[in-house]
Design a protein around this motif. Sequence first.
Motif, PDB file in Angstrom:
ATOM      1  N   THR A 210       0.862  -1.186   0.000  1.00 53.08           N
ATOM      2  CA  THR A 210       0.000   0.000   0.000  1.00 53.08           C
ATOM      3  C   THR A 210       0.892   1.227   0.000  1.00 53.08           C
ATOM      4  O   THR A 210       1.889   1.267   0.732  1.00 53.08           O
ATOM      5  CB  THR A 210      -0.900   0.039   1.252  1.00 53.08           C
ATOM      6  OG1 THR A 210      -1.578  -1.204   1.400  1.00 53.08           O
ATOM      7  CG2 THR A 210      -1.931   1.154   1.146  1.00 53.08           C
TER       8      THR A 210
ATOM      9  N   ASP B 159      -9.991  -3.769  -6.336  1.00 47.79           N
ATOM     10  CA  ASP B 159     -10.249  -2.794  -5.288  1.00 47.79           C
ATOM     11  C   ASP B 159      -9.259  -1.660  -5.485  1.00 47.79           C
ATOM     12  O   ASP B 159      -8.049  -1.836  -5.336  1.00 47.79           O
ATOM     13  CB  ASP B 159     -10.078  -3.441  -3.911  1.00 47.79           C
ATOM     14  CG  ASP B 159     -10.692  -2.610  -2.803  1.00 47.79           C
ATOM     15  OD1 ASP B 159     -11.664  -1.891  -3.070  1.00 47.79           O
ATOM     16  OD2 ASP B 159     -10.203  -2.693  -1.663  1.00 47.79           O
TER      17      ASP B 159
ATOM     18  N   VAL C  15      -7.870   1.638  -4.160  1.00 50.72           N
ATOM     19  CA  VAL C  15      -7.825   2.318  -2.865  1.00 50.72           C
ATOM     20  C   VAL C  15      -7.048   3.614  -2.971  1.00 50.72           C
ATOM     21  O   VAL C  15      -5.929   3.638  -3.492  1.00 50.72           O
ATOM     22  CB  VAL C  15      -7.172   1.409  -1.800  1.00 50.72           C
ATOM     23  CG1 VAL C  15      -7.032   2.146  -0.475  1.00 50.72           C
ATOM     24  CG2 VAL C  15      -7.997   0.144  -1.613  1.00 50.72           C
TER      25      VAL C  15
ATOM     26  N   SER D 295      -9.069   0.880   8.243  1.00 46.41           N
ATOM     27  CA  SER D 295      -7.779   0.335   7.804  1.00 46.41           C
ATOM     28  C   SER D 295      -6.634   1.290   8.122  1.00 46.41           C
ATOM     29  O   SER D 295      -5.506   0.862   8.372  1.00 46.41           O
ATOM     30  CB  SER D 295      -7.815   0.039   6.302  1.00 46.41           C
ATOM     31  OG  SER D 295      -8.090   1.223   5.564  1.00 46.41           O
TER      32      SER D 295
ATOM     33  N   THR E 224      -3.785   2.697  -5.058  1.00 45.99           N
ATOM     34  CA  THR E 224      -3.228   1.346  -4.955  1.00 45.99           C
ATOM     35  C   THR E 224      -4.301   0.382  -5.438  1.00 45.99           C
ATOM     36  O   THR E 224      -5.399   0.328  -4.882  1.00 45.99           O
ATOM     37  CB  THR E 224      -2.814   1.004  -3.523  1.00 45.99           C
ATOM     38  OG1 THR E 224      -1.726   1.845  -3.119  1.00 45.99           O
ATOM     39  CG2 THR E 224      -2.372  -0.456  -3.428  1.00 45.99           C
TER      40      THR E 224
ATOM     41  N   SER F 264      -5.481  -3.461  -6.294  1.00 45.87           N
ATOM     42  CA  SER F 264      -5.181  -4.873  -6.045  1.00 45.87           C
ATOM     43  C   SER F 264      -6.485  -5.650  -5.914  1.00 45.87           C
ATOM     44  O   SER F 264      -7.578  -5.084  -5.916  1.00 45.87           O
ATOM     45  CB  SER F 264      -4.337  -5.038  -4.769  1.00 45.87           C
ATOM     46  OG  SER F 264      -5.124  -4.812  -3.611  1.00 45.87           O
TER      47      SER F 264
ATOM     48  N   PRO G  74      -0.407  -6.062  -5.512  1.00 48.42           N
ATOM     49  CA  PRO G  74      -0.792  -4.653  -5.590  1.00 48.42           C
ATOM     50  C   PRO G  74       0.142  -3.827  -6.476  1.00 48.42           C
ATOM     51  O   PRO G  74       1.352  -4.063  -6.529  1.00 48.42           O
ATOM     52  CB  PRO G  74      -0.692  -4.181  -4.132  1.00 48.42           C
ATOM     53  CG  PRO G  74      -0.690  -5.424  -3.311  1.00 48.42           C
ATOM     54  CD  PRO G  74      -0.032  -6.462  -4.147  1.00 48.42           C
TER      55      PRO G  74
ATOM     56  N   SER H 115       0.686   0.456  -7.345  1.00 52.43           N
ATOM     57  CA  SER H 115       0.308   1.830  -7.007  1.00 52.43           C
ATOM     58  C   SER H 115       0.716   2.760  -8.137  1.00 52.43           C
ATOM     59  O   SER H 115       1.802   2.629  -8.709  1.00 52.43           O
ATOM     60  CB  SER H 115       0.984   2.262  -5.702  1.00 52.43           C
ATOM     61  OG  SER H 115       0.539   1.475  -4.615  1.00 52.43           O
TER      62      SER H 115
ATOM     63  N   GLY I 244      -8.691  -6.441  -1.277  1.00 54.92           N
ATOM     64  CA  GLY I 244      -7.346  -6.201  -1.758  1.00 54.92           C
ATOM     65  C   GLY I 244      -6.398  -7.193  -1.117  1.00 54.92           C
ATOM     66  O   GLY I 244      -6.743  -7.897  -0.162  1.00 54.92           O
TER      67      GLY I 244
ATOM     68  N   THR J 112      -1.732  -5.875   2.895  1.00 56.11           N
ATOM     69  CA  THR J 112      -2.173  -4.771   3.750  1.00 56.11           C
ATOM     70  C   THR J 112      -3.406  -4.058   3.214  1.00 56.11           C
ATOM     71  O   THR J 112      -3.931  -3.154   3.871  1.00 56.11           O
ATOM     72  CB  THR J 112      -1.039  -3.743   3.918  1.00 56.11           C
ATOM     73  OG1 THR J 112      -0.560  -3.358   2.626  1.00 56.11           O
ATOM     74  CG2 THR J 112       0.097  -4.312   4.736  1.00 56.11           C
ATOM     75  N   ASN J 113      -3.888  -4.440   2.065  1.00 54.18           N
ATOM     76  CA  ASN J 113      -5.075  -3.820   1.501  1.00 54.18           C
ATOM     77  C   ASN J 113      -6.359  -4.559   1.867  1.00 54.18           C
ATOM     78  O   ASN J 113      -7.434  -4.210   1.361  1.00 54.18           O
ATOM     79  CB  ASN J 113      -4.949  -3.726  -0.020  1.00 54.18           C
ATOM     80  CG  ASN J 113      -3.763  -2.890  -0.433  1.00 54.18           C
ATOM     81  OD1 ASN J 113      -3.708  -1.702  -0.157  1.00 54.18           O
ATOM     82  ND2 ASN J 113      -2.780  -3.525  -1.070  1.00 54.18           N
TER      83      ASN J 113
END
Length: 794
Positions: free
Chosen positions: A37, A458, A460, A468, A494, A496, A502, A504, A580, A583-584
């Motif tokens: 992320t 997704d 983000v 989150s 980001t 994913s 992911p 970005s 995601g 960490t997503n």
Amino acid sequence: MKKQQIKSDNDTLAARYQRAKTLIEDISKNHMVLNATLYPVWIKGSACFWYERKMWDSAATTNGAIKPGKQYRLVNAVSASNEIAFDHKQLANALEKAANKQVDPNDLPISAVAMTLNLSSSLPNNALQTIEAVRFTAFKKQWCFVTQTGVCSEISSIPKDWELSPDKKKAAFIKGHNIWVCDLEAQQDTQLTHDGEKDYAYGAMSTVWGRCNDVASAQVRWSPDSNKLFTLQRDTRKVLSLPIVHHVPADGGIRPQLEEIKVGYPGDEHAEQVRLLAIDVITGEIRPADYPQISATRNGYGFFSSQLGWWANDSQRAYFVDVARDYKMVQVVEFNTHTGATKVLLTEHSLTQINLMLGGDDYPTMRPLPETNELLWFSERSGWGHLYLYDLNTGTLKNTVTSGEWLVRNIAHFDQARREVFLQTAARDSTIDPYYRDLVRVNIDTSELITLTASNHDNVTIVQTEFSMGVARSYRDVSASCGIHPLGDFAVITQSRADEMPVSFLINRDGDKVMELEVADASALPSTWQWPEPVQLLAADGQTDIYGLVFRPSDFSPERSYPVISHGFNNPEIPWVGKGSFTNDVAGGWPTMDAAALAELGFIVVQIDGRGTVLRNKAFHDECYGSFQTASCIDDHVAGIRQLAQRFPYMDPDRVGITAHSSGGSGCIEGMLRYPEFFKVGVSSCVHDSRLMSAPMMAEKYEGLSGPKVEHSYAEERIDQLQGKLLLIHGMLDWCISPASTFRLVEALKKADKDFDMLLLPKLGHSHDPYVIRRTWDYFVAYLQGVSPQVWLG
């Protein structure tokens, strides 16, 4: 042909446990996949932002452990450049000299970072900008590093829990449960209130769980002219106490110690409330709002931190949001801080519950617009979460900003000059997962919507109001991060999905891709990693689409037969299935990695968000109204697993277990009692009972002031239906979900003469720990695979 059941000899089981341990340890370290992320921090007055890149090629060593290094990057959105922000070795040397501490340039021990640019007006669009100074916290002090001189100097700053006035000449703070103001120029403190006490505290954070659930800050808001404070007095004087016994005291003592916290339970006459007031800083006059005390409600963060109170630009009027204790009514109220008079501007009712945001652990999805005295208001009045523009001078609706059978997930940014709001929305494309987010901008007067980025992913962009981000703030320096450029000219995305790495990238305000920024570094991810598979299923009603993830072990073979584990979180406020990757996902990677680790032991693990959970339409969410424990309907989990077993023949429907964690722990008990022939093994960590949950937070929101619906029955009343193996786990210091919830089940199990297993942790609060995880693994290996887990311990 009969499939071979998975077998576990000593060596195989030991290897599986080691692989699982590697995955689970990454929850706290986040070292396995780097830069999953991207958290941009825009530099004021420019089109530049910086971010922190994790890197293995500049690894750092701390206490003998190798971890990835970090590098600060500077991106210029106009010139599409991405360069190292400053000389890390130079800063390390300067800080080492100034602080007399060892500093690793590959892992600078700095946080609360702020950078300023060396602007050159002679350059077009300031295209070739460099960092002039870096301000940060290190070794519990504040510093400023000037790049041109290479000098690092200690600087002074106000404490982070103080509230600075708009003119930057004063700061409000809390001392001894009272409000004080510091004149920063004269360095003189003045006490403004004098009758504050622990249970009637000025400017205090919410403690509806019995403890503060947010980063502590003074709950005050300065008027635009810096002469007044809008604040509150938290009242818990009549709230009943909850005892917590420290059987193994932290101070090393032998005698157990008693701690008492204030928590209002459903049906209690009193729960936490706040009294609203304004204080004239010049005269010291206190003006209470002529309005009853209001209930402290979800989400347990600070009242003003949640934007539930704000000023008009005239520094005379203030506004606040009053949510009824049972959440069936909400009002927006004007407060004349000169006279104390109040006026209700907006009232909304619901037969079930009103949500100010879709995710229960998010901050409210609304945006006061003080420059024009308007309010972007979030409501599910149409059955879907949308935005409405209100005139706060009259309380009238000016425009329905968004509408349709889709959702506004959050407000990412408001562009005052263009009167456009940047939103993350979901479910606008019926051909993809309705949880996937996109990014749009909408004119708040005309409702014209322009899609900036949307795909079968997704997408983000960083929004501080999302749950989150609260998770990310616990282990990363991301408090100043924002995905949208301050003037709305650019956005960082980001992109994913649970089964993809992911990526970005940067886009402009028209959605055109400017540049790719990062592709997540998965070099430390095990080569045998099995991506979870997103699945679409039918709920038990045979009509409603539900969505989930299927996790398989890294040594998976379709020729084998695998026991199945339902890995759930039956809570009406928080989704569980990651959309995601890493960490997503919904909670910074924990649900994903916890399930993946469990699968490594030789299971097929299934996650499903059933009916009665958030991030869908209101009817979907309301499925659990009247019975909190039916959230993420267990019928849907059973129906979903049966569908998957037909789709994937290697899933053994005769060997199914269930586990649920934290305040989603009731799902395991419900599954074991309602489907005893289906679920053979259950591990319930922190089972909840709505009667023993904070009334203002969840219980009365989903069961009303009169309690659950008539046909509702508690698990202890149906305990005779238990057939399978059950392990109950609870932390004795759990302040959120009282151990009494588990003890009520224990007493019922004893009366019913039922065998069960139990693990009580005397020093564990509302959290997991490695021991609990390992014991959960052992239980499923023993009773779903029929293998003693002790063989791998040697």
